[in-house]
Write a protein that holds these residues in place. Structure first.
Motif, mmCIF file in Angstrom:
data_model
loop_
_atom_site.group_PDB
_atom_site.id
_atom_site.type_symbol
_atom_site.label_atom_id
_atom_site.label_comp_id
_atom_site.label_asym_id
_atom_site.label_seq_id
_atom_site.Cartn_x
_atom_site.Cartn_y
_atom_site.Cartn_z
ATOM 1 N N ALA A 31 0.828 -1.209 0.000
ATOM 2 C CA ALA A 31 0.000 0.000 0.000
ATOM 3 C C ALA A 31 0.864 1.261 0.000
ATOM 4 O O ALA A 31 0.605 2.204 -0.750
ATOM 5 C CB ALA A 31 -0.945 -0.006 1.200
ATOM 6 N N LEU A 32 1.887 1.290 0.846
ATOM 7 C CA LEU A 32 2.763 2.452 0.899
ATOM 8 C C LEU A 32 3.475 2.690 -0.429
ATOM 9 O O LEU A 32 3.736 3.830 -0.804
ATOM 10 C CB LEU A 32 3.790 2.306 2.025
ATOM 11 C CG LEU A 32 3.251 2.427 3.447
ATOM 12 C CD1 LEU A 32 4.321 2.020 4.459
ATOM 13 C CD2 LEU A 32 2.758 3.835 3.732
ATOM 14 N N ASN A 36 -1.571 6.481 -4.137
ATOM 15 C CA ASN A 36 -1.330 7.928 -4.190
ATOM 16 C C ASN A 36 -2.355 8.730 -3.401
ATOM 17 O O ASN A 36 -2.084 9.847 -3.003
ATOM 18 C CB ASN A 36 -1.323 8.405 -5.644
ATOM 19 C CG ASN A 36 -0.151 7.842 -6.405
ATOM 20 O OD1 ASN A 36 0.943 7.718 -5.875
ATOM 21 N ND2 ASN A 36 -0.378 7.473 -7.656
ATOM 22 N N ASN A 37 -3.529 8.175 -3.197
ATOM 23 C CA ASN A 37 -4.574 8.881 -2.472
ATOM 24 C C ASN A 37 -4.359 8.669 -0.971
ATOM 25 O O ASN A 37 -4.551 7.571 -0.451
ATOM 26 C CB ASN A 37 -5.957 8.358 -2.912
ATOM 27 C CG ASN A 37 -7.086 9.109 -2.242
ATOM 28 O OD1 ASN A 37 -7.098 9.301 -1.034
ATOM 29 N ND2 ASN A 37 -8.056 9.514 -3.049
ATOM 30 N N ASN A 38 -3.958 9.736 -0.268
ATOM 31 C CA ASN A 38 -3.640 9.614 1.151
ATOM 32 C C ASN A 38 -4.814 9.186 2.001
ATOM 33 O O ASN A 38 -4.640 8.457 2.981
ATOM 34 C CB ASN A 38 -3.064 10.925 1.686
ATOM 35 C CG ASN A 38 -1.633 11.142 1.255
ATOM 36 O OD1 ASN A 38 -0.927 10.194 0.929
ATOM 37 N ND2 ASN A 38 -1.194 12.386 1.227
ATOM 38 N N ASN A 39 -6.021 9.625 1.658
ATOM 39 C CA ASN A 39 -7.190 9.233 2.453
ATOM 40 C C ASN A 39 -7.454 7.739 2.338
ATOM 41 O O ASN A 39 -7.739 7.073 3.334
ATOM 42 C CB ASN A 39 -8.424 10.036 2.039
ATOM 43 C CG ASN A 39 -8.298 11.492 2.423
ATOM 44 O OD1 ASN A 39 -7.675 11.820 3.430
ATOM 45 N ND2 ASN A 39 -8.872 12.367 1.635
ATOM 46 N N ASN A 40 -7.375 7.220 1.116
ATOM 47 C CA ASN A 40 -7.569 5.782 0.928
ATOM 48 C C ASN A 40 -6.461 4.996 1.621
ATOM 49 O O ASN A 40 -6.716 3.959 2.232
ATOM 50 C CB ASN A 40 -7.597 5.426 -0.562
ATOM 51 C CG ASN A 40 -8.838 5.928 -1.252
ATOM 52 O OD1 ASN A 40 -9.836 6.245 -0.620
ATOM 53 N ND2 ASN A 40 -8.773 6.025 -2.563
ATOM 54 N N LEU A 41 -5.241 5.483 1.508
ATOM 55 C CA LEU A 41 -4.110 4.816 2.141
ATOM 56 C C LEU A 41 -4.305 4.760 3.651
ATOM 57 O O LEU A 41 -4.154 3.706 4.270
ATOM 58 C CB LEU A 41 -2.806 5.534 1.786
ATOM 59 C CG LEU A 41 -1.537 4.989 2.436
ATOM 60 C CD1 LEU A 41 -1.290 3.539 2.047
ATOM 61 C CD2 LEU A 41 -0.348 5.853 2.068
ATOM 62 N N LYS A 42 -4.653 5.877 4.260
ATOM 63 C CA LYS A 42 -4.861 5.908 5.709
ATOM 64 C C LYS A 42 -5.987 4.972 6.129
ATOM 65 O O LYS A 42 -5.865 4.249 7.121
ATOM 66 C CB LYS A 42 -5.158 7.330 6.187
ATOM 67 C CG LYS A 42 -3.944 8.220 6.230
ATOM 68 C CD LYS A 42 -4.262 9.532 6.895
ATOM 69 C CE LYS A 42 -4.417 10.603 5.853
ATOM 70 N NZ LYS A 42 -4.640 11.930 6.384
ATOM 71 N N SER A 43 -7.075 4.962 5.375
ATOM 72 C CA SER A 43 -8.197 4.073 5.697
ATOM 73 C C SER A 43 -7.786 2.610 5.618
ATOM 74 O O SER A 43 -8.140 1.804 6.481
ATOM 75 C CB SER A 43 -9.373 4.317 4.744
ATOM 76 O OG SER A 43 -9.887 5.603 4.913
ATOM 77 N N LEU A 67 -9.561 -4.448 0.390
ATOM 78 C CA LEU A 67 -9.215 -3.167 -0.225
ATOM 79 C C LEU A 67 -10.343 -2.152 -0.071
ATOM 80 O O LEU A 67 -11.518 -2.498 -0.053
ATOM 81 C CB LEU A 67 -8.872 -3.369 -1.700
ATOM 82 C CG LEU A 67 -7.658 -4.264 -1.971
ATOM 83 C CD1 LEU A 67 -7.432 -4.424 -3.463
ATOM 84 C CD2 LEU A 67 -6.420 -3.718 -1.297
ATOM 85 N N ILE A 68 -9.967 -0.904 0.026
ATOM 86 C CA ILE A 68 -10.897 0.215 0.197
ATOM 87 C C ILE A 68 -11.348 0.691 -1.185
ATOM 88 O O ILE A 68 -10.523 0.814 -2.090
ATOM 89 C CB ILE A 68 -10.183 1.380 0.946
ATOM 90 C CG1 ILE A 68 -9.639 0.916 2.297
ATOM 91 C CG2 ILE A 68 -11.070 2.597 1.080
ATOM 92 C CD1 ILE A 68 -10.658 0.561 3.320
ATOM 93 N N PRO A 69 -12.635 0.990 -1.357
ATOM 94 C CA PRO A 69 -13.075 1.550 -2.644
ATOM 95 C C PRO A 69 -12.272 2.799 -2.993
ATOM 96 O O PRO A 69 -12.016 3.653 -2.143
ATOM 97 C CB PRO A 69 -14.545 1.898 -2.402
ATOM 98 C CG PRO A 69 -14.967 0.997 -1.287
ATOM 99 C CD PRO A 69 -13.747 0.833 -0.419
#
Length: 113
Positions: A31-32, A36-43, A67-69
């Motif tokens: 994931a890291l 690129n989307n920080n919100n999705n990464l944090k979730s 995985l997060i949408p």
């Protein structure tokens, strides 16, 4: 990374490194490296850090089901599936040989700008 802080992860497992006991570590690294989307990464990272997620993965749930949408699914899965155990072994060696941590011991390292 942000203007305020950067986060990195080094794995220092206490048990023998195998495919079935590194799903969360490999998921975090993948994931890291791919999102690129920080919100999705944090979730996603929050989801991986929960005990019920660890139990679910141990029971046979595939990481792709977690995985997060909005995540870049294909890029993540490709990196996750090709991320070898050697990277985690390298992390473990660094933690134990350079940082002098015991197997499984946790630490927080900081380096100000």
């Amino acid at each position: 990374t942000s203007s305020h802080a950067r986060v990195g992860i080094l794995n220092n497992p206490s048990s023998k490194i195998k495919e079935d006991n590194t799903a969360i570590a490999r998921g975090i690294l993948a994931a890291l490296l791919t999102q690129n989307n920080n919100n999705n990464l944090k979730s996603f990272l929050r989801k991986l850090s929960k005990e019920e997620t660890a139990k679910s993965l141990a029971a046979g749930t595939k990481i792709a089901e977690l995985l997060i949408p909005g995540m870049d699914d294909n890029t993540f899965e490709k990196k996750y599936n090709t991320l070898g155990l050697d990277l985690i072994k390298t992390h473990q060696m660094f933690c134990q040989e350079v940082l002098k941590l015991l197997p499984g011991q946790m630490a927080v390292m900081t380096n100000g700008r």
